[in-house]
Design a protein around this motif. Sequence first.
Motif, PDB file in Angstrom:
ATOM      1  N   ASP A 262       0.849  -1.186   0.000  1.00 16.59           N
ATOM      2  CA  ASP A 262       0.000   0.000   0.000  1.00 16.59           C
ATOM      3  C   ASP A 262       0.887   1.238   0.000  1.00 16.59           C
ATOM      4  O   ASP A 262       2.038   1.207   0.439  1.00 16.59           O
ATOM      5  N   GLY A 263       0.341   2.352  -0.522  1.00 20.07           N
ATOM      6  CA  GLY A 263       1.045   3.620  -0.405  1.00 20.07           C
ATOM      7  C   GLY A 263       1.889   3.995  -1.590  1.00 20.07           C
ATOM      8  O   GLY A 263       2.804   4.807  -1.467  1.00 20.07           O
ATOM      9  N   VAL A 264       1.625   3.425  -2.763  1.00 22.86           N
ATOM     10  CA  VAL A 264       2.362   3.822  -3.957  1.00 22.86           C
ATOM     11  C   VAL A 264       2.047   5.268  -4.270  1.00 22.86           C
ATOM     12  O   VAL A 264       0.943   5.754  -4.038  1.00 22.86           O
ATOM     13  N   GLY A 265       3.024   5.977  -4.782  1.00 19.61           N
ATOM     14  CA  GLY A 265       2.890   7.409  -5.032  1.00 19.61           C
ATOM     15  C   GLY A 265       1.611   7.786  -5.755  1.00 19.61           C
ATOM     16  O   GLY A 265       1.229   7.159  -6.740  1.00 19.61           O
ATOM     17  N   ALA A 266       0.941   8.814  -5.258  1.00 18.09           N
ATOM     18  CA  ALA A 266      -0.294   9.274  -5.871  1.00 18.09           C
ATOM     19  C   ALA A 266       0.004  10.153  -7.073  1.00 18.09           C
ATOM     20  O   ALA A 266       1.111  10.635  -7.267  1.00 18.09           O
ATOM     21  N   ALA A 276       3.963  -2.859   3.544  1.00 18.25           N
ATOM     22  CA  ALA A 276       3.466  -4.217   3.339  1.00 18.25           C
ATOM     23  C   ALA A 276       2.244  -4.438   4.229  1.00 18.25           C
ATOM     24  O   ALA A 276       2.331  -4.322   5.448  1.00 18.25           O
ATOM     25  N   LYS A 277       1.114  -4.760   3.605  1.00 12.59           N
ATOM     26  CA  LYS A 277      -0.137  -4.935   4.339  1.00 12.59           C
ATOM     27  C   LYS A 277      -0.511  -6.394   4.567  1.00 12.59           C
ATOM     28  O   LYS A 277      -1.338  -6.705   5.426  1.00 12.59           O
ATOM     29  N   GLY A 278       0.067  -7.287   3.783  1.00  9.41           N
ATOM     30  CA  GLY A 278      -0.283  -8.688   3.923  1.00  9.41           C
ATOM     31  C   GLY A 278       0.125  -9.471   2.695  1.00  9.41           C
ATOM     32  O   GLY A 278       0.884  -8.983   1.844  1.00  9.41           O
ATOM     33  N   VAL A 279      -0.421 -10.683   2.580  1.00 14.42           N
ATOM     34  CA  VAL A 279      -0.015 -11.593   1.507  1.00 14.42           C
ATOM     35  C   VAL A 279      -1.261 -12.188   0.857  1.00 14.42           C
ATOM     36  O   VAL A 279      -2.199 -12.611   1.542  1.00 14.42           O
ATOM     37  N   ASN A 280      -1.259 -12.223  -0.464  1.00 12.08           N
ATOM     38  CA  ASN A 280      -2.308 -12.900  -1.211  1.00 12.08           C
ATOM     39  C   ASN A 280      -1.882 -14.337  -1.466  1.00 12.08           C
ATOM     40  O   ASN A 280      -0.768 -14.587  -1.949  1.00 12.08           O
ATOM     41  N   ARG A 312       6.664  -9.809  -8.388  1.00 16.25           N
ATOM     42  CA  ARG A 312       5.216  -9.837  -8.613  1.00 16.25           C
ATOM     43  C   ARG A 312       4.479  -8.854  -7.709  1.00 16.25           C
ATOM     44  O   ARG A 312       3.317  -8.518  -7.964  1.00 16.25           O
ATOM     45  N   SER A 313       5.177  -8.395  -6.659  1.00 10.70           N
ATOM     46  CA  SER A 313       4.598  -7.399  -5.751  1.00 10.70           C
ATOM     47  C   SER A 313       4.930  -5.975  -6.174  1.00 10.70           C
ATOM     48  O   SER A 313       4.472  -5.020  -5.543  1.00 10.70           O
ATOM     49  N   GLY A 314       5.766  -5.824  -7.211  1.00 12.29           N
ATOM     50  CA  GLY A 314       6.125  -4.497  -7.694  1.00 12.29           C
ATOM     51  C   GLY A 314       7.447  -3.969  -7.173  1.00 12.29           C
ATOM     52  O   GLY A 314       7.718  -2.772  -7.277  1.00 12.29           O
ATOM     53  N   LYS A 554      19.372  -5.469   9.212  1.00 12.79           N
ATOM     54  CA  LYS A 554      18.266  -5.991  10.015  1.00 12.79           C
ATOM     55  C   LYS A 554      17.229  -6.677   9.141  1.00 12.79           C
ATOM     56  O   LYS A 554      16.076  -6.838   9.553  1.00 12.79           O
ATOM     57  N   PHE A 555      17.636  -7.037   7.921  1.00  9.53           N
ATOM     58  CA  PHE A 555      16.818  -7.833   7.010  1.00  9.53           C
ATOM     59  C   PHE A 555      15.637  -7.063   6.431  1.00  9.53           C
ATOM     60  O   PHE A 555      14.742  -7.656   5.831  1.00  9.53           O
ATOM     61  N   ARG A 556      15.619  -5.735   6.593  1.00 13.54           N
ATOM     62  CA  ARG A 556      14.504  -4.913   6.108  1.00 13.54           C
ATOM     63  C   ARG A 556      14.708  -4.594   4.640  1.00 13.54           C
ATOM     64  O   ARG A 556      15.781  -4.163   4.225  1.00 13.54           O
ATOM     65  N   VAL A 557      13.668  -4.785   3.851  1.00 15.50           N
ATOM     66  CA  VAL A 557      13.727  -4.498   2.420  1.00 15.50           C
ATOM     67  C   VAL A 557      13.781  -2.992   2.228  1.00 15.50           C
ATOM     68  O   VAL A 557      12.953  -2.250   2.772  1.00 15.50           O
ATOM     69  N   TYR A 558      14.758  -2.546   1.458  1.00 20.37           N
ATOM     70  CA  TYR A 558      14.900  -1.114   1.199  1.00 20.37           C
ATOM     71  C   TYR A 558      13.639  -0.569   0.523  1.00 20.37           C
ATOM     72  O   TYR A 558      13.129  -1.138  -0.446  1.00 20.37           O
ATOM     73  N   GLY A 559      13.143   0.529   1.063  1.00 18.63           N
ATOM     74  CA  GLY A 559      12.026   1.218   0.429  1.00 18.63           C
ATOM     75  C   GLY A 559      10.659   0.699   0.770  1.00 18.63           C
ATOM     76  O   GLY A 559       9.660   1.223   0.266  1.00 18.63           O
ATOM     77  N   VAL A 560      10.572  -0.334   1.606  1.00 20.24           N
ATOM     78  CA  VAL A 560       9.271  -0.892   1.986  1.00 20.24           C
ATOM     79  C   VAL A 560       9.209  -1.019   3.497  1.00 20.24           C
ATOM     80  O   VAL A 560      10.096  -1.607   4.116  1.00 20.24           O
ATOM     81  N   GLN A 561       8.171  -0.505   4.082  1.00 21.23           N
ATOM     82  CA  GLN A 561       7.978  -0.624   5.516  1.00 21.23           C
ATOM     83  C   GLN A 561       7.210  -1.900   5.837  1.00 21.23           C
ATOM     84  O   GLN A 561       6.262  -2.264   5.149  1.00 21.23           O
ATOM     85  N   GLY A 562       7.642  -2.598   6.885  1.00 19.34           N
ATOM     86  CA  GLY A 562       6.942  -3.800   7.317  1.00 19.34           C
ATOM     87  C   GLY A 562       7.231  -5.022   6.472  1.00 19.34           C
ATOM     88  O   GLY A 562       6.448  -5.972   6.488  1.00 19.34           O
ATOM     89  N   LEU A 563       8.355  -5.024   5.742  1.00 21.69           N
ATOM     90  CA  LEU A 563       8.705  -6.171   4.909  1.00 21.69           C
ATOM     91  C   LEU A 563      10.172  -6.530   5.123  1.00 21.69           C
ATOM     92  O   LEU A 563      11.058  -5.672   5.003  1.00 21.69           O
ATOM     93  N   ARG A 564      10.442  -7.791   5.446  1.00 16.07           N
ATOM     94  CA  ARG A 564      11.804  -8.268   5.623  1.00 16.07           C
ATOM     95  C   ARG A 564      12.001  -9.553   4.820  1.00 16.07           C
ATOM     96  O   ARG A 564      11.050 -10.193   4.386  1.00 16.07           O
ATOM     97  N   ILE A 565      13.276  -9.899   4.679  1.00 17.79           N
ATOM     98  CA  ILE A 565      13.644 -11.169   4.041  1.00 17.79           C
ATOM     99  C   ILE A 565      14.635 -11.884   4.954  1.00 17.79           C
ATOM    100  O   ILE A 565      15.600 -11.278   5.420  1.00 17.79           O
ATOM    101  N   ALA A 566      14.385 -13.150   5.206  1.00 17.23           N
ATOM    102  CA  ALA A 566      15.324 -13.962   5.985  1.00 17.23           C
ATOM    103  C   ALA A 566      15.385 -15.342   5.360  1.00 17.23           C
ATOM    104  O   ALA A 566      14.517 -16.182   5.603  1.00 17.23           O
TER     105      ALA A 566
END
Length: 607
Positions: A262-266, A276-280, A312-314, A554-566
């Motif tokens: 969520d929150g892509v530039g208007a 990151a709001k969740g997973v489909n 696939r998430s952009g 800290k495993f945080r994906v650059y540019g995305v809040q609430g998303l990590r990779i481990a």
Amino acid sequence: MAFSRLIILSAFYSAAYAGSWTEPFEYDYIIVGGGTAGCVLANRLSANPSISVALIEAGPTVFNDSRVLSVSPGGPAWNTELDWQYTTTPQVYANNSTLLYHAGRDLGGSSTLNGMVYLRPTADEVDSWSALGNPGLTWDNLLPYFKKSEHLQLPTEPEALLDTSYEASFHGFNGPVKVGWGNDLNTTGYGRALNSSWQSLGFSWNLDPNSGDTAGLGLFPLEKDTVVNIRSDSARSYVLPVISRPNLHAFTNTTALDVNLDGVGAHHGPRKAVVAKGVNVILPSGKKQFLRSKREVILSAGTYRTPGLLERSGVGNPSVLRNMSVTLKVNLPGVGAHLQDQWLLNVIVNPNFTLESLTIGWNARPLTASLTAADVFEDDLDTVAAQLYKDIPSYARILSEASGGAISVQAQEQILRLRADTFFKKGVAIGAMIFQVFGGNHWVTLPLSTGTVHSSSDPSRPNLNPNFMQLPWDIMVMQRLSQIQRKIFASPEVQAALGPSATVEILPGYSNVPANASLAQWTAFYRASLAPVWHAVGSAGMRRRDWGGVVDTKFRVYGVQGLRIADASVIPLELNGNPTSTIYALAEKAAEDILADCEIGKGKPWS
């Protein structure tokens, strides 16, 4: 009844989804991928009963599957429904061959079908990660996590105990993952003949290859429960003991499609933060479902699948996403752009072996050998080093072009110089060998060749290109390793230990590659005969963003809040040892980082 908590989610949805599931599809943390790292995170994050955790896994549970319980290195689960069976794109430097990649498709991931080797990287190469933009990520800081995950088991029989070789201060004895040696450990005969031949070439015995220095011949522990003689995979180690936790929900046989951002530039006004709001997902019933995250989404789908989920998430390289017709949300060119793997050559000198004898030998004599650049090149070391430093600018251009410009030439030069420094100034191992009843194999542990992995029209079949044999350095090191292993198997004591049928080299065979073979002859044989080691890492690397990095320390994906990779994809460069031990350590660290950043009652980590 407690056991069914973990399993029922899959069984329930397989029957039908009729809206009778009353619990909300909302969790504090959603882990995508129930493999080696994902199981660690599921255990550690759900330890607090106030934290709800969802674990999404595309495959089934296999706690009682004999193919997984087996302590055979021959891959009883290979080429079954428990194996993704990926294939590479045609390898342009290796006769356009298409190679098979095994990867676990079940709860436990590749820890359920690998060779069970517990072998860490060297201290100096881990220390070099700091120079990639990871301050504080050092061997000394990572060692406690290696030990936290490990439960070293020793033989109980005196004779087998005498054959062990380790330094206790480097090991953990209370962790979830049982590793070690059983009472079947027996290094007499073949093992002692190998050590004698090895040392006659001027190489040394390594008391403990897990101590931060892999160089020399030594014993590696196996990832197995030596008491009951079964594989100790990630799911059995981390998930099975905690399946009664009501706050841990495992969605098995469930496919993650993408992360909802969520929150892509208007079109008007300032650009919003991407969150990151969740997973489909697709449930076993075939129904699409959105799982909402109250705190974070953690991708643990592995080196081959995590980049595709991001794309696939952009999130990724604009040109890659454009070809996929996916809207760009976060420009992160390093996604999928720095995959590295090793390739090996088998040496067969004893044709009289079976799967049973291979399994017995693997457990009785788990011998590994590693060689430094000084070992490999001897008197030619200074000349070879000077040539490699001279070649770095041209190598950097090749790698940058192969990445589609995702990693600049300048960044590639810095990374290659860092790598060369570890070879020649730090003296880390650059090649490895395994010795078994059929002979053995060898590979370049720290290749410079670099590949890619990106999503395809079929998410289960990523475009996987390891670019084997891309750079001449890797081939030159491999030739020296081949020559050394040949010498060992030609020694009379090793031939005597293997038996009368082991006096003639079958593969490569001197008729194919003569004793005085040139580099060109060896190269031609490698192109036709190489096999992947399946140690791929780096496709979502932990490094500076402007050097193709995807996550921070800290495993945080650059540019995305609430998303990590481990998972293995964050390991920034190919490494010595076998990745599983490092994945466990990094996952333990990631869990600790996540919990430290996201204490209950303190809001979201990025608030």
